[in-house]
Design a protein around this motif. Sequence first.
Motif, PDB file in Angstrom:
ATOM      1  N   GLY A   9       0.828  -1.208   0.000  1.00  0.00           N
ATOM      2  CA  GLY A   9       0.000   0.000   0.000  1.00  0.00           C
ATOM      3  C   GLY A   9       0.856   1.249   0.000  1.00  0.00           C
ATOM      4  N   THR A  10       0.213   2.397   0.069  1.00  0.00           N
ATOM      5  CA  THR A  10       0.902   3.691  -0.014  1.00  0.00           C
ATOM      6  C   THR A  10       1.192   4.218   1.386  1.00  0.00           C
ATOM      7  OG1 THR A  10      -1.220   4.804  -0.156  1.00  0.00           O
ATOM      8  CG2 THR A  10      -0.115   4.302  -2.231  1.00  0.00           C
ATOM      9  N   LEU A  11       2.209   3.690   2.009  1.00  0.00           N
ATOM     10  CA  LEU A  11       2.487   4.075   3.390  1.00  0.00           C
ATOM     11  C   LEU A  11       3.910   4.585   3.578  1.00  0.00           C
ATOM     12  CD1 LEU A  11       1.000   4.297   6.037  1.00  0.00           C
ATOM     13  CD2 LEU A  11       1.714   1.992   6.611  1.00  0.00           C
ATOM     14  N   THR A  12       4.394   5.386   2.639  1.00  0.00           N
ATOM     15  CA  THR A  12       5.647   6.095   2.860  1.00  0.00           C
ATOM     16  C   THR A  12       5.296   7.362   3.620  1.00  0.00           C
ATOM     17  OG1 THR A  12       6.626   5.274   0.830  1.00  0.00           O
ATOM     18  CG2 THR A  12       7.595   7.238   1.752  1.00  0.00           C
ATOM     19  N   ALA A  13       5.987   7.625   4.717  1.00  0.00           N
ATOM     20  CA  ALA A  13       5.642   8.796   5.516  1.00  0.00           C
ATOM     21  C   ALA A  13       6.880   9.275   6.262  1.00  0.00           C
ATOM     22  CB  ALA A  13       4.539   8.440   6.512  1.00  0.00           C
ATOM     23  N   PRO A  14       6.986  10.567   6.529  1.00  0.00           N
ATOM     24  CA  PRO A  14       6.066  11.620   6.068  1.00  0.00           C
ATOM     25  C   PRO A  14       6.355  12.009   4.625  1.00  0.00           C
ATOM     26  CG  PRO A  14       7.827  12.604   7.332  1.00  0.00           C
ATOM     27  CD  PRO A  14       8.059  11.107   7.369  1.00  0.00           C
ATOM     28  N   ASN A  29      -4.708  27.362 -11.294  1.00  0.00           N
ATOM     29  CA  ASN A  29      -5.315  26.498 -10.276  1.00  0.00           C
ATOM     30  C   ASN A  29      -4.245  26.010  -9.306  1.00  0.00           C
ATOM     31  OD1 ASN A  29      -7.592  25.064  -9.180  1.00  0.00           O
ATOM     32  ND2 ASN A  29      -6.712  23.193 -10.004  1.00  0.00           N
ATOM     33  N   ILE A  30      -4.717  25.514  -8.167  1.00  0.00           N
ATOM     34  CA  ILE A  30      -3.845  24.907  -7.155  1.00  0.00           C
ATOM     35  C   ILE A  30      -4.394  23.519  -6.842  1.00  0.00           C
ATOM     36  CG2 ILE A  30      -2.869  25.082  -4.832  1.00  0.00           C
ATOM     37  CD1 ILE A  30      -3.703  28.087  -4.892  1.00  0.00           C
ATOM     38  N   ILE A  31      -3.518  22.536  -6.824  1.00  0.00           N
ATOM     39  CA  ILE A  31      -3.875  21.192  -6.384  1.00  0.00           C
ATOM     40  C   ILE A  31      -2.839  20.769  -5.343  1.00  0.00           C
ATOM     41  CG2 ILE A  31      -2.630  20.153  -8.344  1.00  0.00           C
ATOM     42  CD1 ILE A  31      -4.549  17.750  -8.164  1.00  0.00           C
ATOM     43  N   THR A  32      -3.299  20.202  -4.254  1.00  0.00           N
ATOM     44  CA  THR A  32      -2.363  19.733  -3.229  1.00  0.00           C
ATOM     45  C   THR A  32      -1.923  18.322  -3.585  1.00  0.00           C
ATOM     46  OG1 THR A  32      -3.370  21.133  -1.565  1.00  0.00           O
ATOM     47  CG2 THR A  32      -2.028  19.306  -0.771  1.00  0.00           C
ATOM     48  N   ILE A  33      -0.609  18.125  -3.576  1.00  0.00           N
ATOM     49  CA  ILE A  33       0.001  16.864  -3.987  1.00  0.00           C
ATOM     50  C   ILE A  33       0.927  16.371  -2.882  1.00  0.00           C
ATOM     51  CG2 ILE A  33       1.663  15.832  -5.606  1.00  0.00           C
ATOM     52  CD1 ILE A  33      -0.892  16.397  -7.056  1.00  0.00           C
ATOM     53  N   ALA A  34       0.777  15.128  -2.496  1.00  0.00           N
ATOM     54  CA  ALA A  34       1.726  14.514  -1.563  1.00  0.00           C
ATOM     55  C   ALA A  34       2.640  13.542  -2.300  1.00  0.00           C
ATOM     56  CB  ALA A  34       0.989  13.794  -0.435  1.00  0.00           C
ATOM     57  N   LEU A 161       8.277  24.253   7.607  1.00  0.00           N
ATOM     58  CA  LEU A 161       7.489  23.436   6.683  1.00  0.00           C
ATOM     59  C   LEU A 161       6.630  22.411   7.406  1.00  0.00           C
ATOM     60  CD1 LEU A 161      10.159  22.834   3.908  1.00  0.00           C
ATOM     61  CD2 LEU A 161       8.250  24.455   3.889  1.00  0.00           C
ATOM     62  N   ALA A 162       5.564  22.014   6.723  1.00  0.00           N
ATOM     63  CA  ALA A 162       4.643  21.003   7.236  1.00  0.00           C
ATOM     64  C   ALA A 162       4.934  19.667   6.560  1.00  0.00           C
ATOM     65  CB  ALA A 162       3.203  21.425   6.967  1.00  0.00           C
ATOM     66  N   ALA A 163       4.459  18.607   7.195  1.00  0.00           N
ATOM     67  CA  ALA A 163       4.575  17.254   6.650  1.00  0.00           C
ATOM     68  C   ALA A 163       3.212  16.580   6.774  1.00  0.00           C
ATOM     69  CB  ALA A 163       5.638  16.467   7.406  1.00  0.00           C
ATOM     70  N   PHE A 164       2.999  15.551   5.958  1.00  0.00           N
ATOM     71  CA  PHE A 164       1.747  14.795   5.953  1.00  0.00           C
ATOM     72  C   PHE A 164       2.083  13.328   6.177  1.00  0.00           C
ATOM     73  CE2 PHE A 164      -1.553  12.434   3.536  1.00  0.00           C
ATOM     74  CZ  PHE A 164      -2.689  12.925   4.165  1.00  0.00           C
ATOM     75  N   ALA A 165       1.399  12.700   7.123  1.00  0.00           N
ATOM     76  CA  ALA A 165       1.645  11.290   7.402  1.00  0.00           C
ATOM     77  C   ALA A 165       0.342  10.600   7.777  1.00  0.00           C
ATOM     78  CB  ALA A 165       2.662  11.128   8.536  1.00  0.00           C
ATOM     79  N   HIS A 166      -0.076   9.676   6.925  1.00  0.00           N
ATOM     80  CA  HIS A 166      -1.230   8.822   7.200  1.00  0.00           C
ATOM     81  C   HIS A 166      -2.480   9.619   7.613  1.00  0.00           C
ATOM     82  CE1 HIS A 166      -2.817   4.845   7.472  1.00  0.00           C
ATOM     83  NE2 HIS A 166      -3.137   4.954   8.735  1.00  0.00           N
ATOM     84  N   GLY A 167      -2.791  10.654   6.805  1.00  0.00           N
ATOM     85  CA  GLY A 167      -4.023  11.414   7.028  1.00  0.00           C
ATOM     86  C   GLY A 167      -3.908  12.555   8.023  1.00  0.00           C
ATOM     87  N   GLU A 168      -2.706  12.826   8.540  1.00  0.00           N
ATOM     88  CA  GLU A 168      -2.528  13.899   9.516  1.00  0.00           C
ATOM     89  C   GLU A 168      -1.388  14.823   9.100  1.00  0.00           C
ATOM     90  OE1 GLU A 168      -1.913  11.318  12.952  1.00  0.00           O
ATOM     91  OE2 GLU A 168      -3.910  11.881  13.665  1.00  0.00           O
ATOM     92  N   TYR A 169      -1.511  16.092   9.482  1.00  0.00           N
ATOM     93  CA  TYR A 169      -0.490  17.097   9.180  1.00  0.00           C
ATOM     94  C   TYR A 169       0.366  17.348  10.423  1.00  0.00           C
ATOM     95  CZ  TYR A 169      -3.589  18.088   5.237  1.00  0.00           C
ATOM     96  OH  TYR A 169      -4.365  17.983   4.119  1.00  0.00           O
ATOM     97  N   PHE A 170       1.656  17.603  10.187  1.00  0.00           N
ATOM     98  CA  PHE A 170       2.590  17.870  11.268  1.00  0.00           C
ATOM     99  C   PHE A 170       3.488  19.028  10.890  1.00  0.00           C
ATOM    100  CE2 PHE A 170       1.427  13.436  11.450  1.00  0.00           C
ATOM    101  CZ  PHE A 170       1.196  13.211  12.800  1.00  0.00           C
ATOM    102  N   GLU A 171       3.927  19.775  11.889  1.00  0.00           N
ATOM    103  CA  GLU A 171       4.942  20.803  11.671  1.00  0.00           C
ATOM    104  C   GLU A 171       6.286  20.174  11.985  1.00  0.00           C
ATOM    105  OE1 GLU A 171       6.028  25.343  13.141  1.00  0.00           O
ATOM    106  OE2 GLU A 171       4.191  24.383  13.812  1.00  0.00           O
ATOM    107  N   LEU A 172       7.254  20.366  11.072  1.00  0.00           N
ATOM    108  CA  LEU A 172       8.569  19.788  11.301  1.00  0.00           C
ATOM    109  C   LEU A 172       9.182  20.395  12.556  1.00  0.00           C
ATOM    110  CD1 LEU A 172       9.993  19.597   7.670  1.00  0.00           C
ATOM    111  CD2 LEU A 172       8.852  17.835   8.992  1.00  0.00           C
TER     112      LEU A 172
END
Length: 196
Positions: A9-14, A29-34, A161-172
């Motif tokens: 599955g797609t579980l590389t994080a953050p 336009n703007i699209i958010t991409i992880a 900067l922010a990071a995204f991991a498994h549906g949640e956002y984090f501040e580095l």
Amino acid sequence: MSKTVWKGGTLTAPVPPCMVTCGEGENANIITIAWTGITNTVPPKTYISVRPTRYSHGIISESREFCINLTPASLIKAADFCGIYTGRKVNKFERCKLHKAEASEVRCPVIAESPLSLECRVTDIIPLGSHDMFLADIVAIDVDDSLLDENGKLCLERAELAAFAHGEYFELGKKIGTFGFSAKKKKKSPQKKNKK
């Protein structure tokens, strides 16, 4: 250590929740991409993976340009919004109170509020299944002056900067090392010479 095995599955994080800009003028336009990262050093290359059903997919396919705008923690609500709503129905710049700034090498804008933007020109579109990968040359990087020290060195920690991991956002957070520190040799303390 005991481990449970799941199917692939797609579980590389953050991963980085980047706001990718595309299109020109009123159609920008703007699209958010992880699903993004670096693929090569010389020449500098990156990629974004986008579902063909997304509004931005058609824009990027036609223009063959986009900008990856890194997201500081202060813009994470805007990044989340831009990942949920479609540009077919919503002007995301207006709704998120973001401003377009002219890029130096591509026609699409960068986000003025982003501290660092990578201007990209597509070289290949690779169908992968659920997503198409846009492989691109990084043709310019726009760096906010506040990220540079008095010698012009990039201080990326200032970007918060922010990071995204498994549906949640984090501040580095805190720095825990620098590249190559695990192999760095300790400096020998100077030996005192014995006087005879």
